[in-house]
Design a protein around this motif. Structure first.
Motif, short mmCIF file in Angstrom:
data_model
loop_
_atom_site.label_atom_id
_atom_site.label_comp_id
_atom_site.label_asym_id
_atom_site.label_seq_id
_atom_site.Cartn_x
_atom_site.Cartn_y
_atom_site.Cartn_z
N PRO A 6 9.28 -42.09 -17.64
CA PRO A 6 10.54 -41.30 -17.04
C PRO A 6 10.36 -39.76 -17.29
CG PRO A 6 11.12 -43.29 -18.47
CD PRO A 6 9.65 -42.81 -18.62
N TYR A 7 11.26 -39.22 -16.33
CA TYR A 7 11.13 -37.71 -16.31
C TYR A 7 11.60 -37.15 -17.75
CZ TYR A 7 12.29 -32.77 -15.00
OH TYR A 7 12.49 -31.46 -14.96
N PHE A 14 6.60 -32.64 -23.62
CA PHE A 14 6.01 -31.18 -23.52
C PHE A 14 6.84 -30.29 -24.30
CE2 PHE A 14 3.93 -32.78 -19.83
CZ PHE A 14 2.93 -32.00 -20.04
N THR A 15 8.18 -30.73 -24.67
CA THR A 15 9.23 -30.01 -25.83
C THR A 15 8.29 -29.96 -27.03
OG1 THR A 15 11.25 -30.42 -24.52
CG2 THR A 15 11.14 -29.90 -26.82
N ARG A 16 7.84 -31.19 -27.37
CA ARG A 16 7.11 -31.20 -28.77
C ARG A 16 5.68 -30.36 -28.58
NH1 ARG A 16 7.51 -37.74 -30.27
NH2 ARG A 16 9.88 -38.01 -30.04
N PHE A 17 5.13 -30.57 -27.63
CA PHE A 17 4.03 -29.64 -27.32
C PHE A 17 4.28 -28.28 -27.59
CE2 PHE A 17 1.61 -32.79 -24.57
CZ PHE A 17 1.17 -33.52 -25.52
N ARG A 18 5.36 -27.83 -27.01
CA ARG A 18 5.70 -26.32 -27.16
C ARG A 18 6.16 -26.07 -28.49
NH1 ARG A 18 10.79 -24.56 -23.24
NH2 ARG A 18 11.56 -25.93 -24.87
N ASP A 19 6.75 -26.91 -28.97
CA ASP A 19 7.30 -26.79 -30.32
C ASP A 19 6.15 -26.57 -31.42
OD1 ASP A 19 9.65 -26.43 -29.69
OD2 ASP A 19 10.36 -28.66 -30.19
N ASP A 20 5.05 -27.34 -31.04
CA ASP A 20 4.03 -27.49 -32.06
C ASP A 20 3.15 -25.99 -31.80
OD1 ASP A 20 2.05 -28.64 -33.74
OD2 ASP A 20 0.62 -28.77 -32.20
N VAL A 171 5.85 -32.57 -14.32
CA VAL A 171 6.22 -31.84 -15.47
C VAL A 171 7.22 -30.93 -15.07
CG1 VAL A 171 5.15 -30.18 -17.00
CG2 VAL A 171 3.78 -32.14 -16.31
N PRO A 172 8.27 -30.52 -16.08
CA PRO A 172 9.31 -29.74 -15.62
C PRO A 172 8.78 -28.32 -15.41
CG PRO A 172 9.99 -31.27 -17.51
CD PRO A 172 8.37 -31.60 -17.10
N VAL A 173 9.22 -27.58 -14.62
CA VAL A 173 8.69 -26.27 -14.03
C VAL A 173 8.63 -25.32 -15.21
CG1 VAL A 173 10.84 -25.31 -13.59
CG2 VAL A 173 8.73 -24.32 -12.48
N GLU A 174 9.15 -25.51 -16.36
CA GLU A 174 9.27 -24.52 -17.42
C GLU A 174 8.03 -24.79 -18.40
OE1 GLU A 174 12.25 -25.99 -20.90
OE2 GLU A 174 12.87 -26.94 -18.71
N PHE A 175 7.63 -25.92 -18.21
CA PHE A 175 6.25 -26.27 -18.91
C PHE A 175 5.12 -25.98 -18.14
CE2 PHE A 175 9.59 -29.02 -20.82
CZ PHE A 175 9.68 -28.22 -22.03
N ALA A 176 5.09 -25.77 -16.77
CA ALA A 176 3.81 -25.79 -15.79
C ALA A 176 2.95 -24.73 -16.12
CB ALA A 176 4.59 -25.50 -14.62
N LEU A 177 3.27 -23.78 -16.45
CA LEU A 177 2.08 -22.79 -16.91
C LEU A 177 1.03 -23.17 -18.07
CD1 LEU A 177 0.96 -19.82 -16.36
CD2 LEU A 177 2.43 -19.03 -18.00
N HIS A 178 1.70 -23.90 -19.06
CA HIS A 178 0.78 -23.98 -20.00
C HIS A 178 0.39 -25.54 -20.22
CE1 HIS A 178 0.89 -20.29 -21.66
NE2 HIS A 178 2.11 -20.37 -22.26
N ALA A 179 0.73 -26.39 -19.08
CA ALA A 179 0.64 -27.79 -19.00
C ALA A 179 -0.55 -28.23 -19.35
CB ALA A 179 1.45 -28.55 -17.92
N HIS A 180 -1.60 -27.83 -18.74
CA HIS A 180 -3.03 -28.30 -18.52
C HIS A 180 -3.82 -27.89 -20.28
CE1 HIS A 180 -5.33 -24.18 -17.54
NE2 HIS A 180 -6.37 -24.95 -17.95
N HIS A 181 -3.26 -26.56 -20.46
CA HIS A 181 -3.80 -26.42 -21.94
C HIS A 181 -3.41 -27.34 -22.98
CE1 HIS A 181 -5.25 -22.12 -20.61
NE2 HIS A 181 -6.09 -22.79 -20.80
N TRP A 182 -2.02 -27.86 -22.88
CA TRP A 182 -1.56 -28.76 -23.91
C TRP A 182 -2.36 -30.02 -23.63
CZ3 TRP A 182 3.72 -26.54 -22.39
CH2 TRP A 182 4.03 -25.61 -23.20
N LEU A 183 -2.42 -30.43 -22.35
CA LEU A 183 -3.08 -31.51 -22.31
C LEU A 183 -4.50 -31.71 -22.44
CD1 LEU A 183 -1.22 -32.44 -18.89
CD2 LEU A 183 -0.77 -33.79 -21.12
N ILE A 184 -5.38 -30.62 -22.22
CA ILE A 184 -6.65 -30.67 -22.59
C ILE A 184 -6.96 -30.48 -24.01
CG2 ILE A 184 -7.05 -28.26 -22.28
CD1 ILE A 184 -9.62 -28.75 -20.81
N LEU A 185 -6.07 -29.53 -24.71
CA LEU A 185 -6.34 -29.74 -26.01
C LEU A 185 -5.92 -31.05 -27.00
CD1 LEU A 185 -4.90 -26.14 -26.86
CD2 LEU A 185 -7.37 -27.00 -26.98
N HIS A 186 -4.71 -31.58 -26.56
CA HIS A 186 -4.62 -33.09 -26.80
C HIS A 186 -5.77 -33.97 -26.50
CE1 HIS A 186 -1.62 -35.84 -28.24
NE2 HIS A 186 -1.70 -36.80 -27.21
N GLY A 187 -6.29 -34.06 -25.52
CA GLY A 187 -7.26 -34.88 -25.01
C GLY A 187 -8.58 -34.55 -26.02
#
Length: 214
Positions: A6-7, A14-20, A171-187
């Motif tokens: 769900p959205y 992504f809030t957790r990714f950003r907080d971390d 992915v909510p627009v406020e997280f879009a710029l960093h989304a791929h970096h958060w995901l790649i580092l998580h993976g």
């Protein structure tokens, strides 16, 4: 394929990714837009660490298309021969350098179409450059992001383009710029291919992966 989350759940992830880590960064070393293009092109079927070891000395003497052309294909090979497919990659580096000089005044273009027209530069490379250098919310989907997108339910898709579209759409627009970096580092460091470290995962209570290791 895992069902889409769900959205509201994606927003929490992504809030957790950003907080971390509020400002995640790519791990390929570069000095400018040109060296970023070269580094990403060299990273195909190679590790970032391996590319960085090879390019530190290369970029110290060839950080512009003009300097790379002066070095020549054999000169480039001398620096990157520890990287897989180095001969073909050296050829592409010289070709793209010549195009940048002749068609773009030595500057790296900021359009995806122009970037993808360069030898050795595909959609993923173009998206990395657009995101990291030009600050566009482009989503560069590699094997890590493809895995995380499908495992978690953040952005399920049958191929990399489908996952890219799903990230853009979900992915909510406020997280879009960093989304791929958060995901790649998580993976790369947590949601690994063979042994996902679910015990130390920030989002293990939100993830839809059915084979969690906890």
């Amino acid at each position: 394929m895992t069902a889409p989350l769900p959205y509201s759940t994606i927003r929490e992830i992504f809030t957790r990714f950003r907080d971390d880590c509020a400002e995640p960064e790519g791990e390929l070393e570069h000095l400018n837009a040109f060296t970023l293009v070269v580094a990403v092109a060299l990273s195909a079927q190679a590790t970032d660490k391996g590319v960085n070891r090879a390019t530190r000395d290369l970029f110290a003497i060839a950080d512009t298309p003009q300097k790379m052309l002066a070095l020549g294909e054999e000169g480039v090979i001398g620096y990157i021969k520890t990287i897989g497919l180095y001969r073909n990659k050296a050829k592409n580096v010289i070709k793209l350098s010549r195009i940048l000089v002749e068609d773009y005044g030595g500057e790296v273009p900021s359009s995806r179409a122009a970037l993808e027209s360069l030898p050795g530069v595909g959609r993923k490379t173009a998206n990395v450059v657009l995101n990291m250098w030009f600050k566009h919310p482009a989503q560069a989907v590699d094997t890590h992001i493809f895995r995380v997108g499908n495992r978690t339910g953040i952005a399920p898709g049958k191929d990399v383009v489908a996952v890219e579209r799903a990230i853009e759409d979900r992915v909510p627009v406020e997280f879009a710029l960093h989304a791929h970096h958060w995901l790649i580092l998580h993976g790369r460091y947590v949601c690994k291919a063979r042994k996902p470290d679910c015990a130390h995962c920030l989002i293990n209570d939100l993830c839809a992966f059915e084979e969690k290791t906890i």
